[in-house]
Design a protein around this motif. Structure first.
Motif, PDB file in Angstrom:
ATOM      1  N   PRO A   1     -35.363  -6.305  -8.918  1.00 19.77           N
ATOM      2  CA  PRO A   1     -36.284  -5.644  -9.865  1.00 19.77           C
ATOM      3  C   PRO A   1     -36.189  -6.194 -11.282  1.00 19.77           C
ATOM      4  O   PRO A   1     -37.220  -6.355 -11.962  1.00 19.77           O
ATOM      5  CB  PRO A   1     -35.835  -4.170  -9.812  1.00 19.77           C
ATOM      6  CG  PRO A   1     -35.215  -4.016  -8.472  1.00 19.77           C
ATOM      7  CD  PRO A   1     -34.514  -5.315  -8.217  1.00 19.77           C
ATOM      8  N   PHE A   2     -34.980  -6.542 -11.719  1.00 15.76           N
ATOM      9  CA  PHE A   2     -34.826  -7.070 -13.072  1.00 15.76           C
ATOM     10  C   PHE A   2     -35.280  -8.533 -13.155  1.00 15.76           C
ATOM     11  O   PHE A   2     -35.761  -8.971 -14.209  1.00 15.76           O
ATOM     12  CB  PHE A   2     -33.366  -6.922 -13.524  1.00 15.76           C
ATOM     13  CG  PHE A   2     -32.989  -5.502 -13.828  1.00 15.76           C
ATOM     14  CD1 PHE A   2     -33.356  -4.909 -15.026  1.00 15.76           C
ATOM     15  CD2 PHE A   2     -32.288  -4.741 -12.898  1.00 15.76           C
ATOM     16  CE1 PHE A   2     -33.027  -3.592 -15.300  1.00 15.76           C
ATOM     17  CE2 PHE A   2     -31.956  -3.432 -13.167  1.00 15.76           C
ATOM     18  CZ  PHE A   2     -32.328  -2.849 -14.365  1.00 15.76           C
ATOM     19  N   VAL A   3     -35.132  -9.279 -12.063  1.00 26.07           N
ATOM     20  CA  VAL A   3     -35.695 -10.633 -12.016  1.00 26.07           C
ATOM     21  C   VAL A   3     -37.208 -10.556 -12.129  1.00 26.07           C
ATOM     22  O   VAL A   3     -37.843 -11.339 -12.854  1.00 26.07           O
ATOM     23  CB  VAL A   3     -35.275 -11.350 -10.716  1.00 26.07           C
ATOM     24  CG1 VAL A   3     -36.050 -12.664 -10.553  1.00 26.07           C
ATOM     25  CG2 VAL A   3     -33.773 -11.623 -10.705  1.00 26.07           C
ATOM     26  N   PHE A   4     -37.805  -9.604 -11.419  1.00 28.82           N
ATOM     27  CA  PHE A   4     -39.254  -9.398 -11.487  1.00 28.82           C
ATOM     28  C   PHE A   4     -39.682  -9.064 -12.917  1.00 28.82           C
ATOM     29  O   PHE A   4     -40.675  -9.595 -13.429  1.00 28.82           O
ATOM     30  CB  PHE A   4     -39.658  -8.270 -10.543  1.00 28.82           C
ATOM     31  CG  PHE A   4     -41.089  -7.840 -10.688  1.00 28.82           C
ATOM     32  CD1 PHE A   4     -42.129  -8.618 -10.177  1.00 28.82           C
ATOM     33  CD2 PHE A   4     -41.411  -6.653 -11.338  1.00 28.82           C
ATOM     34  CE1 PHE A   4     -43.449  -8.219 -10.322  1.00 28.82           C
ATOM     35  CE2 PHE A   4     -42.727  -6.247 -11.485  1.00 28.82           C
ATOM     36  CZ  PHE A   4     -43.747  -7.036 -10.978  1.00 28.82           C
ATOM     37  N   TYR A   5     -38.900  -8.187 -13.578  1.00 32.94           N
ATOM     38  CA  TYR A   5     -39.211  -7.835 -14.976  1.00 32.94           C
ATOM     39  C   TYR A   5     -39.167  -9.070 -15.870  1.00 32.94           C
ATOM     40  O   TYR A   5     -40.050  -9.265 -16.718  1.00 32.94           O
ATOM     41  CB  TYR A   5     -38.227  -6.786 -15.479  1.00 32.94           C
ATOM     42  CG  TYR A   5     -38.161  -6.724 -16.978  1.00 32.94           C
ATOM     43  CD1 TYR A   5     -39.210  -6.208 -17.734  1.00 32.94           C
ATOM     44  CD2 TYR A   5     -37.048  -7.246 -17.661  1.00 32.94           C
ATOM     45  CE1 TYR A   5     -39.145  -6.191 -19.117  1.00 32.94           C
ATOM     46  CE2 TYR A   5     -36.977  -7.217 -19.048  1.00 32.94           C
ATOM     47  CZ  TYR A   5     -38.039  -6.694 -19.765  1.00 32.94           C
ATOM     48  OH  TYR A   5     -37.987  -6.681 -21.135  1.00 32.94           O
ATOM     49  N   CYS A   6     -38.139  -9.904 -15.695  1.00 26.95           N
ATOM     50  CA  CYS A   6     -38.002 -11.111 -16.530  1.00 26.95           C
ATOM     51  C   CYS A   6     -39.165 -12.072 -16.301  1.00 26.95           C
ATOM     52  O   CYS A   6     -39.676 -12.682 -17.243  1.00 26.95           O
ATOM     53  CB  CYS A   6     -36.671 -11.805 -16.240  1.00 26.95           C
ATOM     54  SG  CYS A   6     -35.232 -10.860 -16.793  1.00 26.95           S
ATOM     55  N   ILE A   7     -39.604 -12.192 -15.038  1.00 24.10           N
ATOM     56  CA  ILE A   7     -40.725 -13.082 -14.715  1.00 24.10           C
ATOM     57  C   ILE A   7     -42.007 -12.579 -15.372  1.00 24.10           C
ATOM     58  O   ILE A   7     -42.768 -13.346 -15.984  1.00 24.10           O
ATOM     59  CB  ILE A   7     -40.903 -13.205 -13.192  1.00 24.10           C
ATOM     60  CG1 ILE A   7     -39.715 -13.958 -12.586  1.00 24.10           C
ATOM     61  CG2 ILE A   7     -42.211 -13.917 -12.849  1.00 24.10           C
ATOM     62  CD1 ILE A   7     -39.704 -13.967 -11.069  1.00 24.10           C
TER      63      ILE A   7
END
Length: 436
Positions: A420-426
């Protein structure tokens, strides 16, 4: 039992989280960023000194009622008596802290009042939880935060602000928590169904309460340091304006409490129930660790994405960088996941081990926070919170597994936390590139 927990208790905790959130913009508007930052130092200090004043009685009541089978009114009276000496110690420490931190006579006079009232309220709420008495619990929680929210609204609706400093707001807080303590304790003590206890029985039960509660108290003190040392580091190393922004960022990260609080209320009961499963809770605990991690991580990432829209409502005119908010939210998520991976340390006669795990986390938080603040300012303190939370989680889980061995899906947990945090960063990076 379920109806009681998810009735009055759930409503009370939901109301607390909601009122605390709604008060933020009202208090920030009245006090300003710098004074709100100062209030952000009062809050954890009050909680810490109130913990010391209770001397573990808030946990001791749970044991007296549910294990020693003492009437809840008698248990509350015993723990109130037990708290007299610790209260004197706590208010002395609170006055010294107030003098060193703020150098205000007004604050020094108010702190004893606040600590006594907060300790009494804590014992009353613990007694209500021990016997699942929803009415006194609701009265204590809703009256405290309802009075604060009502005054916060009144404070900014007139021609001039009535309360405009952190110390003045402390006076309002003292009144609210006193009323809440009286209401909650009266509802329990008015039953007057105390068991006849002679002096020997009192001493025995007080020892029982302390033996159970004091290790939990020490652990809670270190946990309070772990959860709040960052704002004091910011206060000591950086300027007051930065402290105000940091505390507002913490409050924004605290939006996750809308999800965390109801689950935390349900989890202790569920944990005890499923330990009795034929498989010792293996299937349940493995499944719930995934659900905890996935739900909190997804909520944290969504909060990061929604922050640009929430922040203007929370603190108009205040800008919080994503580089500061992300680690604070991630730290809250890690702390929220911890209970699902800690089964062994909450077993009988094992709670004292929590002292070492929380002490390590607190030590890392302070040491690393002071170091990183010199090079990375407030962002360094926030990342120190993340690292300290991870270390605390890792050690707690390791010791828990030594005591109560279970098989957890670690790879799935890692991806549930990370994705989820990787998705946010993307998404954030894509927005930045489009803006350019």
């Amino acid at each position: 039992m379920i109806k009681k927990i998810f009735g009055g208790f759930f409503i009370s905790n939901a109301a607390q989280a909601g009122l605390q959130f709604l008060m933020i913009p009202l208090i920030v508007r009245a006090l300003g960023v710098e004074e709100y930052g100062k209030w952000g130092l009062f809050e954890p200090a009050i909680y810490l000194f109130a913990l010391i004043a209770q001397m573990g009685g808030n946990w001791g009541i749970l044991k007296l009622v549910n294990v020693d089978k003492i009437d809840v009114t008698a248990a509350l009276r015993l723990c109130l008596e037990l708290a007299i000496g610790p209260i004197l110690l706590a208010i002395t420490l609170a006055c010294v802290w107030g003098a060193l931190q703020f150098k205000f006579t007004y604050a020094i006079l108010l702190m004893p009042w606040v600590i006594v009232a907060e300790a009494a309220l804590g014992l009353g709420l613990a007694a209500a939880r021990a016997k699942l008495l929803a009415l006194p619990y609701m009265l204590g929680i809703i009256s405290k935060f309802g009075i604060l929210a009502l005054f916060a609204l009144i404070n900014i609706t007139g021609d001039s602000v009535l309360v405009s400093s952190a110390v003045q707001w402390l006076a309002v807080y003292a009144v609210a928590v006193t009323i809440a303590a009286i209401l909650a304790n009266y509802q329990i003590l008015k039953q007057n169904k105390t068991l006849p206890l002679d002096l020997a029985d009192k001493k025995k039960f007080k020892r029982s309460a302390m033996k159970y509660g004091v290790p939990m108290l020490i652990s809670a003190v270190f946990a309070t340091v772990l959860n709040n040392a960052d704002r004091f580091i910011v206060s000591s190393v950086l300027d007051k304006q930065t402290l105000g922004h940091y505390v507002i960022a913490l409050k924004l990260a605290g939006v996750l409490n809308f999800l965390i609080t109801p689950v935390a209320l349900w989890w202790p009961t569920a944990r005890f129930q499923h330990i009795e499963d034929p498989d010792r809770g293996q299937a349940f605990f493995a499944k719930m660790s995934i659900k905890f991690t996935a739900a909190y991580s997804l909520a944290g990432a969504l909060l990061c994405l929604a922050a640009p829209w929430i922040l203007p409502l929370l603190a108009p005119g205040v800008y919080i960088e994503a580089s500061l908010l992300l680690p604070l939210i991630l730290g809250v998520v890690i702390r929220a996941i911890e209970p699902s991976l800690n089964i062994g340390l909450l077993q009988e006669n094992k709670t004292h081990l929590l002292i070492y795990t929380t002490a390590l986390g607190a030590f890392i938080q302070i040491t690393l926070g002071l170091l990183l603040a010199k090079y990375f300012m407030a962002q360094g303190v926030a990342w120190a919170f993340v690292i300290a939370s991870l270390c605390s989680l890792g050690l707690i889980h390791y010791i828990s597994q030594r005591i109560y061995k279970l098989v957890f899906p670690y790879l799935k947990l890692f991806f549930c936390l990370l994705l989820p945090f990787v998705f946010y960063c993307i998404v954030s990076l894509s927005k930045f590139q489009l803006f350019i």
